[in-house]
Design a protein around this motif. Structure first.
Motif, PDB file in Angstrom:
ATOM      1  N   ALA A  65       0.828  -1.207   0.000  1.00 17.86           N
ATOM      2  CA  ALA A  65       0.000   0.000   0.000  1.00 17.86           C
ATOM      3  C   ALA A  65       0.858   1.251   0.000  1.00 17.86           C
ATOM      4  O   ALA A  65       0.550   2.235  -0.691  1.00 17.86           O
ATOM      5  CB  ALA A  65      -0.928  -0.007   1.210  1.00 17.86           C
ATOM      6  N   THR A  66       1.950   1.238   0.763  1.00 17.21           N
ATOM      7  CA  THR A  66       2.843   2.391   0.786  1.00 17.21           C
ATOM      8  C   THR A  66       3.451   2.633  -0.597  1.00 17.21           C
ATOM      9  O   THR A  66       3.572   3.784  -1.050  1.00 17.21           O
ATOM     10  CB  THR A  66       3.951   2.178   1.818  1.00 17.21           C
ATOM     11  OG1 THR A  66       3.365   1.912   3.096  1.00 17.21           O
ATOM     12  CG2 THR A  66       4.840   3.400   1.918  1.00 17.21           C
ATOM     13  N   ILE A  67       3.834   1.552  -1.264  1.00 17.56           N
ATOM     14  CA  ILE A  67       4.378   1.685  -2.623  1.00 17.56           C
ATOM     15  C   ILE A  67       3.323   2.248  -3.569  1.00 17.56           C
ATOM     16  O   ILE A  67       3.603   3.111  -4.413  1.00 17.56           O
ATOM     17  CB  ILE A  67       4.900   0.327  -3.119  1.00 17.56           C
ATOM     18  CG1 ILE A  67       6.090  -0.125  -2.271  1.00 17.56           C
ATOM     19  CG2 ILE A  67       5.298   0.404  -4.589  1.00 17.56           C
ATOM     20  CD1 ILE A  67       6.581  -1.519  -2.589  1.00 17.56           C
ATOM     21  N   ALA A  68       2.076   1.776  -3.427  1.00 16.45           N
ATOM     22  CA  ALA A  68       1.002   2.247  -4.304  1.00 16.45           C
ATOM     23  C   ALA A  68       0.712   3.730  -4.063  1.00 16.45           C
ATOM     24  O   ALA A  68       0.540   4.501  -5.026  1.00 16.45           O
ATOM     25  CB  ALA A  68      -0.262   1.418  -4.069  1.00 16.45           C
ATOM     26  N   PHE A  69       0.664   4.143  -2.812  1.00 16.12           N
ATOM     27  CA  PHE A  69       0.440   5.561  -2.527  1.00 16.12           C
ATOM     28  C   PHE A  69       1.592   6.424  -3.035  1.00 16.12           C
ATOM     29  O   PHE A  69       1.371   7.536  -3.522  1.00 16.12           O
ATOM     30  CB  PHE A  69       0.250   5.765  -1.027  1.00 16.12           C
ATOM     31  CG  PHE A  69      -1.110   5.354  -0.522  1.00 16.12           C
ATOM     32  CD1 PHE A  69      -2.264   5.841  -1.113  1.00 16.12           C
ATOM     33  CD2 PHE A  69      -1.236   4.478   0.550  1.00 16.12           C
ATOM     34  CE1 PHE A  69      -3.523   5.465  -0.651  1.00 16.12           C
ATOM     35  CE2 PHE A  69      -2.474   4.098   1.017  1.00 16.12           C
ATOM     36  CZ  PHE A  69      -3.628   4.592   0.413  1.00 16.12           C
ATOM     37  N   THR A  70       2.803   5.917  -2.896  1.00 17.36           N
ATOM     38  CA  THR A  70       3.954   6.659  -3.409  1.00 17.36           C
ATOM     39  C   THR A  70       3.868   6.811  -4.925  1.00 17.36           C
ATOM     40  O   THR A  70       4.137   7.893  -5.469  1.00 17.36           O
ATOM     41  CB  THR A  70       5.259   5.944  -3.029  1.00 17.36           C
ATOM     42  OG1 THR A  70       5.327   5.810  -1.601  1.00 17.36           O
ATOM     43  CG2 THR A  70       6.467   6.724  -3.506  1.00 17.36           C
ATOM     44  N   ALA A  71       3.470   5.734  -5.603  1.00 20.82           N
ATOM     45  CA  ALA A  71       3.313   5.799  -7.054  1.00 20.82           C
ATOM     46  C   ALA A  71       2.205   6.769  -7.438  1.00 20.82           C
ATOM     47  O   ALA A  71       2.315   7.480  -8.452  1.00 20.82           O
ATOM     48  CB  ALA A  71       3.018   4.405  -7.612  1.00 20.82           C
ATOM     49  N   SER A  72       1.148   6.824  -6.636  1.00 21.54           N
ATOM     50  CA  SER A  72       0.055   7.763  -6.917  1.00 21.54           C
ATOM     51  C   SER A  72       0.539   9.203  -6.823  1.00 21.54           C
ATOM     52  O   SER A  72       0.255  10.025  -7.709  1.00 21.54           O
ATOM     53  CB  SER A  72      -1.094   7.529  -5.933  1.00 21.54           C
ATOM     54  OG  SER A  72      -2.124   8.488  -6.119  1.00 21.54           O
ATOM     55  N   GLY A  73       1.277   9.516  -5.756  1.00 20.61           N
ATOM     56  CA  GLY A  73       1.787  10.874  -5.620  1.00 20.61           C
ATOM     57  C   GLY A  73       2.774  11.239  -6.713  1.00 20.61           C
ATOM     58  O   GLY A  73       2.756  12.363  -7.236  1.00 20.61           O
ATOM     59  N   LEU A  74       3.647  10.299  -7.083  1.00 19.57           N
ATOM     60  CA  LEU A  74       4.604  10.567  -8.147  1.00 19.57           C
ATOM     61  C   LEU A  74       3.912  10.757  -9.488  1.00 19.57           C
ATOM     62  O   LEU A  74       4.320  11.610 -10.298  1.00 19.57           O
ATOM     63  CB  LEU A  74       5.623   9.429  -8.229  1.00 19.57           C
ATOM     64  CG  LEU A  74       6.586   9.298  -7.045  1.00 19.57           C
ATOM     65  CD1 LEU A  74       7.471   8.070  -7.218  1.00 19.57           C
ATOM     66  CD2 LEU A  74       7.436  10.552  -6.897  1.00 19.57           C
ATOM     67  N   ALA A  75       2.872   9.975  -9.755  1.00 19.13           N
ATOM     68  CA  ALA A  75       2.134  10.122 -11.013  1.00 19.13           C
ATOM     69  C   ALA A  75       1.458  11.486 -11.077  1.00 19.13           C
ATOM     70  O   ALA A  75       1.476  12.155 -12.131  1.00 19.13           O
ATOM     71  CB  ALA A  75       1.102   9.003 -11.144  1.00 19.13           C
ATOM     72  N   ALA A  76       0.862  11.907  -9.956  1.00 18.03           N
ATOM     73  CA  ALA A  76       0.215  13.215  -9.939  1.00 18.03           C
ATOM     74  C   ALA A  76       1.229  14.333 -10.156  1.00 18.03           C
ATOM     75  O   ALA A  76       0.985  15.277 -10.928  1.00 18.03           O
ATOM     76  CB  ALA A  76      -0.520  13.414  -8.607  1.00 18.03           C
ATOM     77  N   ALA A  77       2.376  14.227  -9.483  1.00 20.62           N
ATOM     78  CA  ALA A  77       3.399  15.266  -9.634  1.00 20.62           C
ATOM     79  C   ALA A  77       3.952  15.291 -11.057  1.00 20.62           C
ATOM     80  O   ALA A  77       4.160  16.376 -11.637  1.00 20.62           O
ATOM     81  CB  ALA A  77       4.523  15.030  -8.634  1.00 20.62           C
ATOM     82  N   ALA A  78       4.197  14.114 -11.622  1.00 23.36           N
ATOM     83  CA  ALA A  78       4.749  14.068 -12.978  1.00 23.36           C
ATOM     84  C   ALA A  78       3.770  14.641 -13.999  1.00 23.36           C
ATOM     85  O   ALA A  78       4.169  15.389 -14.909  1.00 23.36           O
ATOM     86  CB  ALA A  78       5.107  12.627 -13.332  1.00 23.36           C
ATOM     87  N   CYS A  79       2.499  14.328 -13.853  1.00 29.17           N
ATOM     88  CA  CYS A  79       1.503  14.848 -14.798  1.00 29.17           C
ATOM     89  C   CYS A  79       1.351  16.358 -14.671  1.00 29.17           C
ATOM     90  O   CYS A  79       1.164  17.067 -15.672  1.00 29.17           O
ATOM     91  CB  CYS A  79       0.160  14.163 -14.564  1.00 29.17           C
ATOM     92  SG  CYS A  79       0.133  12.420 -15.057  1.00 29.17           S
TER      93      CYS A  79
END
Length: 216
Positions: A65-79
């Protein structure tokens, strides 16, 4: 000591194999024993503890879950930064994000400045939501499950950014689903006992009012 031919050399004394007062290490044993901390407990309220940190062991679902949340934040920042990179060019400003397309402001006008500020707020919210949920889930906060739901709701702002922003919602949904499982709940409960151990009740002392017995 021996002295031969003007040279001075110390002699070694053979150890007595029958002696019983020899120490096993260097120096003499201290009179007061060295006090050390007790070994770490293996369990807390029936939940296993890490022998390395003494904290409740994190289950695989919390790590995922921590990895998934981290990926979510990184995807939002990258977009968001991709939108910004497109928006700085006047020729592509009108198609830089869905929000800009909806209002179609003139580049450089007051409305375009306001919309750019709104896009910055959207980027911050979409990045901070899953970051808060993931950080607190890793550290055993039970309210991180509610934070995960909030992260999913804030990720719906991807509608106003670009198409790839929906990845943030997908990763946030995966992380939220994982921390609502029973292994994650047991971990949160155990961490609650670890962070806030039960305290012994405070017994008030009996105070005798009036003159002391020797003055009566």
């Amino acid at each position: 000591m021996t002295e031969q031919d003007g040279s001075y050399r110390p002699t070694r004394r053979a150890a007595d194999p029958t002696a019983t007062d020899q120490s096993e290490g260097l120096g003499d044993a201290p009179e007061i024993p060295i006090v050390s901390l007790p070994p770490l407990a293996a369990e807390l309220a029936g939940y296993p503890l890490s022998q390395r940190t003494g904290e409740p062991k994190r289950p695989g679902v919390v790590m995922a879950a921590t990895i998934a949340f981290t990926a979510s934040g990184l995807a939002a920042a990258a977009c968001y930064w991709w939108y910004w990179w497109v928006a700085i060019n006047i020729e592509s400003f009108a198609t830089s994000s869905k929000l800009i397309e909806l209002f179609d402001p003139r580049p450089g006008s007051g409305s375009s400045v306001v919309l750019v500020c709104v896009m910055a707020i959207i980027g911050i919210i979409m990045t901070a939501g899953p970051a808060v949920a993931g950080y607190n889930a890793w550290h055993g906060a039970s309210w991180s499950r509610v934070a995960g739901i909030v992260a999913c709701v804030t990720s719906l702002l991807a509608f106003f950014v670009i198409g790839w922003s929906w990845l943030a919602l997908g990763f946030a949904a995966i992380g939220t689903g994982l921390i609502w499982t029973s292994p994650a709940k047991r971990y949160f409960d155990a961490y609650g006992h670890f962070a806030n151990p039960p305290r012994s009740p405070i017994v008030p002392k009996q105070v005798a009012y009036g003159p002391a017995p020797r003055f009566r």
